[in-house]
Design a protein around this motif. Structure first.
Motif, PDB file in Angstrom:
ATOM      1  N   ALA A 139      -6.331   5.715 -16.195  1.00  0.00           N
ATOM      2  CA  ALA A 139      -5.208   5.045 -15.531  1.00  0.00           C
ATOM      3  C   ALA A 139      -5.125   5.438 -14.057  1.00  0.00           C
ATOM      4  O   ALA A 139      -4.886   4.595 -13.180  1.00  0.00           O
ATOM      5  CB  ALA A 139      -3.898   5.385 -16.239  1.00  0.00           C
ATOM      6  N   VAL A 140      -5.331   6.723 -13.780  1.00  0.00           N
ATOM      7  CA  VAL A 140      -5.293   7.189 -12.394  1.00  0.00           C
ATOM      8  C   VAL A 140      -6.438   6.578 -11.594  1.00  0.00           C
ATOM      9  O   VAL A 140      -6.255   6.129 -10.452  1.00  0.00           O
ATOM     10  CB  VAL A 140      -5.357   8.734 -12.348  1.00  0.00           C
ATOM     11  N   ALA A 141      -7.632   6.552 -12.182  1.00  0.00           N
ATOM     12  CA  ALA A 141      -8.794   5.972 -11.498  1.00  0.00           C
ATOM     13  C   ALA A 141      -8.581   4.490 -11.210  1.00  0.00           C
ATOM     14  O   ALA A 141      -8.911   3.995 -10.124  1.00  0.00           O
ATOM     15  CB  ALA A 141     -10.044   6.179 -12.350  1.00  0.00           C
ATOM     16  N   ASP A 148       3.382   5.954  -5.594  1.00  0.00           N
ATOM     17  CA  ASP A 148       3.281   6.048  -7.044  1.00  0.00           C
ATOM     18  C   ASP A 148       2.043   6.853  -7.461  1.00  0.00           C
ATOM     19  O   ASP A 148       2.089   7.649  -8.406  1.00  0.00           O
ATOM     20  CB  ASP A 148       3.222   4.645  -7.648  1.00  0.00           C
ATOM     21  N   PHE A 149       0.954   6.663  -6.730  1.00  0.00           N
ATOM     22  CA  PHE A 149      -0.279   7.405  -7.029  1.00  0.00           C
ATOM     23  C   PHE A 149      -0.061   8.910  -6.849  1.00  0.00           C
ATOM     24  O   PHE A 149      -0.462   9.719  -7.698  1.00  0.00           O
ATOM     25  CB  PHE A 149      -1.400   6.914  -6.112  1.00  0.00           C
ATOM     26  N   LYS A 150       0.614   9.293  -5.770  1.00  0.00           N
ATOM     27  CA  LYS A 150       0.874  10.707  -5.524  1.00  0.00           C
ATOM     28  C   LYS A 150       1.812  11.304  -6.574  1.00  0.00           C
ATOM     29  O   LYS A 150       1.657  12.461  -6.983  1.00  0.00           O
ATOM     30  CB  LYS A 150       1.463  10.905  -4.121  1.00  0.00           C
ATOM     31  N   VAL A 151       2.769  10.519  -7.014  1.00  0.00           N
ATOM     32  CA  VAL A 151       3.690  11.000  -8.066  1.00  0.00           C
ATOM     33  C   VAL A 151       2.904  11.319  -9.341  1.00  0.00           C
ATOM     34  O   VAL A 151       3.127  12.357  -9.985  1.00  0.00           O
ATOM     35  CB  VAL A 151       4.786   9.953  -8.351  1.00  0.00           C
ATOM     36  N   ILE A 155       0.842  -1.202   0.000  1.00  0.00           N
ATOM     37  CA  ILE A 155       0.000   0.000   0.000  1.00  0.00           C
ATOM     38  C   ILE A 155       0.876   1.250   0.000  1.00  0.00           C
ATOM     39  O   ILE A 155       0.590   2.221  -0.699  1.00  0.00           O
ATOM     40  CB  ILE A 155      -0.944  -0.012   1.216  1.00  0.00           C
ATOM     41  N   TYR A 156       1.969   1.213   0.771  1.00  0.00           N
ATOM     42  CA  TYR A 156       2.864   2.376   0.807  1.00  0.00           C
ATOM     43  C   TYR A 156       3.396   2.686  -0.593  1.00  0.00           C
ATOM     44  O   TYR A 156       3.374   3.835  -1.033  1.00  0.00           O
ATOM     45  CB  TYR A 156       4.038   2.123   1.754  1.00  0.00           C
ATOM     46  N   ALA A 157       3.887   1.646  -1.287  1.00  0.00           N
ATOM     47  CA  ALA A 157       4.429   1.852  -2.632  1.00  0.00           C
ATOM     48  C   ALA A 157       3.333   2.327  -3.581  1.00  0.00           C
ATOM     49  O   ALA A 157       3.567   3.191  -4.440  1.00  0.00           O
ATOM     50  CB  ALA A 157       5.060   0.561  -3.146  1.00  0.00           C
TER      51      ALA A 157
END
Length: 630
Positions: A302-304, A283-286, A277-279
């Motif tokens: 892709a984000v969704a 990646d989501f925040k990036v 979950i951390y990774a």
């Protein structure tokens, strides 16, 4: 392939450098060559400048000469690498000579009057020679590194052969002889792999190597006691199961070491960690924050999709039977908030794209901030839940009551009680396994993720082994060897709980930004005097087992000689634990004192043996207090 550490892509040697020693060896050479080729084109040619350039060029040439001599000696000793190493050494020598010639500019007259190519007039030639030198030197180093890998593989193969012999032995005498050889081979393997672990550049590989070496170290003692128990009770099914599990785990750990050092897998596929979950949040925040630079670098879909994959992983927390109702509700609520903020972001994002905007709008900027904040809040809550769970479990198991109950029940021969406590231990094991999985999700770095996976696997394996050892003791309650075997597995469980407490602290340090340099894992002392101590330690441990096995057969347990043998056995085991950094002996002074006491005990036993021999010759018998009755 990764480039060499040679100042960016200018000197890509086409070889992957996996160890820090190779990288550090190249740095001085890179520095000197960079000095030579990065001079200004219109550098003022003073005598001082020319002498400096000549000194650097000569230093490079001399260093290459010494380096090549070592490489050629290695080639002569390793037939399979002789041709390839010889060619690399030849190219390195030729490049070094070319650099020496190009930098041979000791005077202004020589530099300008003889028409020779120099570093000033032939910059292209200098760059070409530098490329060849760095490429060939790197190749020599990488080939030399291959020899180290071969040594590790050869050492592993020797261990495997001896391991198979140990698995097939049928007498205790044969086992003692082979285990002594096995101990020496394991010490050698531990040093080779320890040096390799500390030399690896990749943090993930170092963590995996540490985990594999920890398994091998702890399993060595388990193998000793599990094998002895099987030899003493050859018809006991639980003893056989216990022993086979140890051998299987050691083989898997040996295979993992070879996968790491050769950078391959037996199945031919790359080893991939499950995405935590951390990774996933990172990646989501990036991706979300990257929208500030470009609205078109990634699709809305892709984000969704990435967010939903992330939300699915939180089910490891919400579906857990050990997560409280309040914690579950909080996590679900934070997930819902994150979904809503992301949905709003996607709406503003699409609107900006319709307007053909070149950068994020103010409305979109606000959505980016809110999305990142919501996902950050989710991460903090998951961290709080996982760390809280782990802390509670460590406190719960700190008294080791279940282990003590299993030992007592086994010693009483109470199979029914052993079965009851085995069920309790199994439940504890499942709690610890699940907690390690949750810690993996929030650990914060890939090396810590690997350590969490190792902890999870250790609890999963050792739990059933403790139960099988307890069952064996319950079937043979007077067997000292079966009791010793159960003690060893219980100690491994307790040791893993201590490791989990350290892991928990490291995870908290990362979360709070206090991450420091992690101490390298070394399972055994470095070469030299301590290596001898480590080998003697294994011999002492084997002596302990041999003495205990023989003493257990003697009828008169209160005989003075029996008592002294038991004391020496205990002292030998304490000295063995000292070589592992465990036990009651904490300093070298403690070790020397124990050795002196042990020596005095040996002297007394020698006297008793002489008395016994005299008694036998006289058809006399020794008394229980050690005196001789005629």
């Amino acid at each position: 392939m990764a480039s060499s550490p040679c100042g960016g892509g200018n000197f890509d040697c086409g070889l992957e450098i996996q160890t820090r020693s190779v990288e550090q060896t190249l740095i001085p050479l890179v520095s000197q060559i960079t000095t030579l080729i990065n001079h200004k084109d219109k550098l003022k040619k003073t005598e001082k400048t020319l002498r400096a350039i000549q000194r650097v060029g000569q230093a490079v040439s001399v260093a290459v000469g010494r380096f090549v001599a070592v490489g050629e000696a290695i080639a002569a000793e390793n037939e399979d690498l002789k041709d390839e190493m010889g060619l690399a050494c030849f190219e390195a020598r030729r490049a070094g000579t070319a650099i020496a010639q190009l930098t041979d500019v000791s005077s202004l007259e020589q530099c300008e009057g003889d028409g020779r190519s120099t570093v000033f007039s032939d910059r292209t030639g200098m760059v070409k020679a530098a490329r060849m030198l760095l490429s060939s030197v790197t190749k020599v180093l990488v080939l030399a590194d291959c020899i180290v890998i071969k040594q590790i593989i050869s050492s592993r193969n020797k261990v495997l052969v001896t391991l198979e012999q140990l698995e097939r032995v049928s007498t205790f005498q044969e086992f003692v002889q082979i285990f002594s050889q096995f101990g020496n081979e394991m010490v050698e393997f531990a040093h080779l792999t320890g040096d390799r672990q500390n030399d690896l550049k990749d943090e993930k590989k170092r963590a995996r190597m540490a985990a594999a070496r920890a398994v091998l170290e702890k399993c060595t003692m388990m193998l000793l006691t599990a094998s002895k128990t099987c030899l003493r009770h050859p018809d006991c099914e639980s003893a056989r199961i216990n022993k086979e599990a140890v051998f299987q785990r050691m083989r898997l750990a040996l295979e993992q070491v070879i996968e790491i050092v050769t950078d391959t897998r037996s199945g031919g596929e790359a080893r991939a960690l499950p995405v935590s979950i951390y990774a996933g949040i990172k990646d989501f925040k990036v991706k979300v924050e990257g929208l500030r630079d470009s609205l078109y670098c990634v699709s809305c879909e892709a984000v969704a999709a990435q967010l939903e994959a992330l939300m699915e992983k939180t089910e490891d927390f919400t579906d857990s039977a050990y997560t409280s109702h309040e914690q579950r509700e909080t996590i679900i609520q934070l997930c819902q908030i994150t979904r809503q903020e992301t949905k709003q972001l996607i709406n503003t994002w699409r609107h900006a794209q319709l307007l053909k905007a070149k950068e994020a709008t103010d409305e979109m900027e606000l959505s980016i901030l809110k999305t990142c904040q919501s996902v950050g809040d989710l991460r903090r809550e998951l961290h709080r839940v996982a760390v809280g769970r782990a802390t509670e479990l460590l406190k719960l198991h700190s008294d080791h009551l279940v282990l003590q109950a299993l030992k007592a029940s086994g010693g009483d021969g109470n199979l029914e009680a052993v079965a009851d406590y085995a069920g309790t231990l199994t439940e504890h094991k499942e709690q610890l396994v699940e907690t390690c999985r949750l810690l993996c999700h929030i650990s914060g770095t890939e090396p810590l993720e690997i350590t969490c996976i190792h902890a999870e696997e250790t609890f999963r394996v050792i739990g059933p082994q403790i139960i099988s050892a307890a069952q064996t003791l319950a079937l043979h309650p007077t067997s000292k060897i079966a009791k010793e075997n159960l003690d060893v597995f219980c100690e491994a469980w307790e040791s893993q709980l201590c490791d989990m407490a350290i892991l928990l602290k490291e995870i908290n340090d990362v979360f709070e930004g206090r991450r420091g340099d992690k101490k390298p894992y070394l399972s055994l002392p470095r070469p030299g005097e301590q290596t001898t101590i480590a080998k003697l330690g294994l011999e002492l441990c084997l002596l302990t087992s041999d003495v205990d096995s023989e003493v257990e057969r003697w009828d008169e347990q209160d005989h003075e000689m029996v008592r002294l043998c038991q004391i020496i056995s205990s002292m030998a085991y304490s000295m063995y634990l000292f070589t592992r950094g465990e036990g009651l002996l904490k300093t070298t002074l403690d070790l020397f004192h124990q050795a002196e006491v042990r020596q005095r005990s040996f002297s007394l036993i020698g006297f008793l043996i002489e008395s016994l021999q005299g008694a036998i010759k006289s058809n006399a018998s020794p008394g229980k207090d050690g005196s001789i009755y005629y």
